[in-house]
Design a protein around this motif. Structure first.
Motif, PDB file in Angstrom:
ATOM      1  N   SER A  24     -60.035 -73.370  23.855  1.00 51.39           N
ATOM      2  CA  SER A  24     -61.223 -72.536  23.720  1.00 51.39           C
ATOM      3  C   SER A  24     -61.701 -72.026  25.080  1.00 51.39           C
ATOM      4  N   ARG A  25     -61.612 -72.866  26.084  1.00 49.74           N
ATOM      5  CA  ARG A  25     -62.032 -72.460  27.429  1.00 49.74           C
ATOM      6  C   ARG A  25     -61.155 -71.337  27.967  1.00 49.74           C
ATOM      7  N   ALA A  27     -59.670 -69.082  26.107  1.00 47.78           N
ATOM      8  CA  ALA A  27     -60.072 -67.899  25.346  1.00 47.78           C
ATOM      9  C   ALA A  27     -61.398 -67.338  25.861  1.00 47.78           C
ATOM     10  N   GLN A  28     -62.354 -68.212  26.148  1.00 46.28           N
ATOM     11  CA  GLN A  28     -63.656 -67.764  26.647  1.00 46.28           C
ATOM     12  C   GLN A  28     -63.533 -67.118  28.021  1.00 46.28           C
ATOM     13  N   THR A  29     -62.727 -67.717  28.874  1.00 42.25           N
ATOM     14  CA  THR A  29     -62.522 -67.159  30.216  1.00 42.25           C
ATOM     15  C   THR A  29     -61.902 -65.774  30.119  1.00 42.25           C
ATOM     16  N   ALA A  31     -62.024 -63.743  27.546  1.00 42.40           N
ATOM     17  CA  ALA A  31     -62.968 -62.817  26.911  1.00 42.40           C
ATOM     18  C   ALA A  31     -63.987 -62.274  27.915  1.00 42.40           C
ATOM     19  N   LYS A  32     -64.385 -63.106  28.871  1.00 39.49           N
ATOM     20  CA  LYS A  32     -65.358 -62.680  29.888  1.00 39.49           C
ATOM     21  C   LYS A  32     -64.741 -61.744  30.916  1.00 39.49           C
ATOM     22  N   ASP A  33     -63.500 -62.028  31.290  1.00 39.34           N
ATOM     23  CA  ASP A  33     -62.817 -61.228  32.317  1.00 39.34           C
ATOM     24  C   ASP A  33     -61.327 -61.251  32.027  1.00 39.34           C
ATOM     25  N   ARG A  34     -60.797 -60.124  31.593  1.00 41.48           N
ATOM     26  CA  ARG A  34     -59.384 -60.026  31.188  1.00 41.48           C
ATOM     27  C   ARG A  34     -58.425 -60.328  32.332  1.00 41.48           C
ATOM     28  N   TRP A  45     -51.875 -71.856  28.155  1.00 31.85           N
ATOM     29  CA  TRP A  45     -52.716 -71.600  26.985  1.00 31.85           C
ATOM     30  C   TRP A  45     -51.845 -71.441  25.735  1.00 31.85           C
ATOM     31  N   ASP A  65     -56.912 -64.716  19.598  1.00 35.01           N
ATOM     32  CA  ASP A  65     -57.416 -64.583  20.970  1.00 35.01           C
ATOM     33  C   ASP A  65     -56.269 -64.535  21.970  1.00 35.01           C
TER      34      ASP A  65
END
Length: 170
Positions: A24-25, A27-29, A31-34, A45, A65
């Motif tokens: 999840s981390r 994916a979140q990273t 999502a914030k900055d490709r 991942w 994701d």
């Protein structure tokens, strides 16, 4: 890192108390900055998604994701070849999962769909459906993230690979 080293890191992370938190981390990273994740992080991942113990439904959710982060043939092909969990899905379910990627204008979405098809759907009974899907790919609409003079190169090469494999097998 070499692929073997990345596999070891992924395997070790999957043994942690909450491996889905690591996935999840990532994916979140992303999502914030490709551009926040390096090649090795994206590989790890994907390797974790393939190795983590969870339901097929959870893996499919994680997959959505992850595929957006695939930006080269090595990440794509390594993930696809290691996604043995896909064999547990019904073929109709696999087609439903892959269909949006076949229709994508993103080069590595299309490559993902084609390589997954080659790895997990390529059998004599599916050839007709596979050929129809390949014919429906709109290569002129695919945009390259690398070089526009080579637009759709990696998608086209995956189709060539699948066709060569199909010819050799059937």
């Amino acid at each position: 890192l070499r692929v073997g080293d990345m596999r070891k890191v992924a395997k070790d992370l999957v043994k942690e108390d909450n491996p889905l938190a690591y996935v999840s981390r990532f994916a979140q990273t992303f999502a914030k900055d490709r551009n926040a994740l390096c090649y090795e992080e994206v590989m790890i991942w994907g390797m974790m998604i393939n190795a983590v113990k969870c339901s097929n439904e959870e893996k499919v959710c994680l997959l959505k994701d992850f595929v957006a982060a695939i930006d080269n043939w090595a990440v794509c092909d390594t993930f696809c070849s290691d996604a043995k969990w896909m064999k547990r899905l019904a073929k109709d379910e696999m087609w439903l999962i892959l269909d949006p990627y076949f229709r994508s204008s993103r080069e590595f979405d299309v490559r993902f769909a084609v390589v997954m098809t080659m790895c997990y759907l390529l059998d004599e009974k599916e050839l007709g459906k596979i050929f129809v899907r390949l014919e429906q790919i709109n290569f002129s609409a695919i945009r390259s993230e690398y070089n526009m003079s080579l637009a759709a190169y990696y998608a086209k090469m995956s189709v060539a690979w699948l066709l060569a494999t199909a010819m050799a097998k059937y």
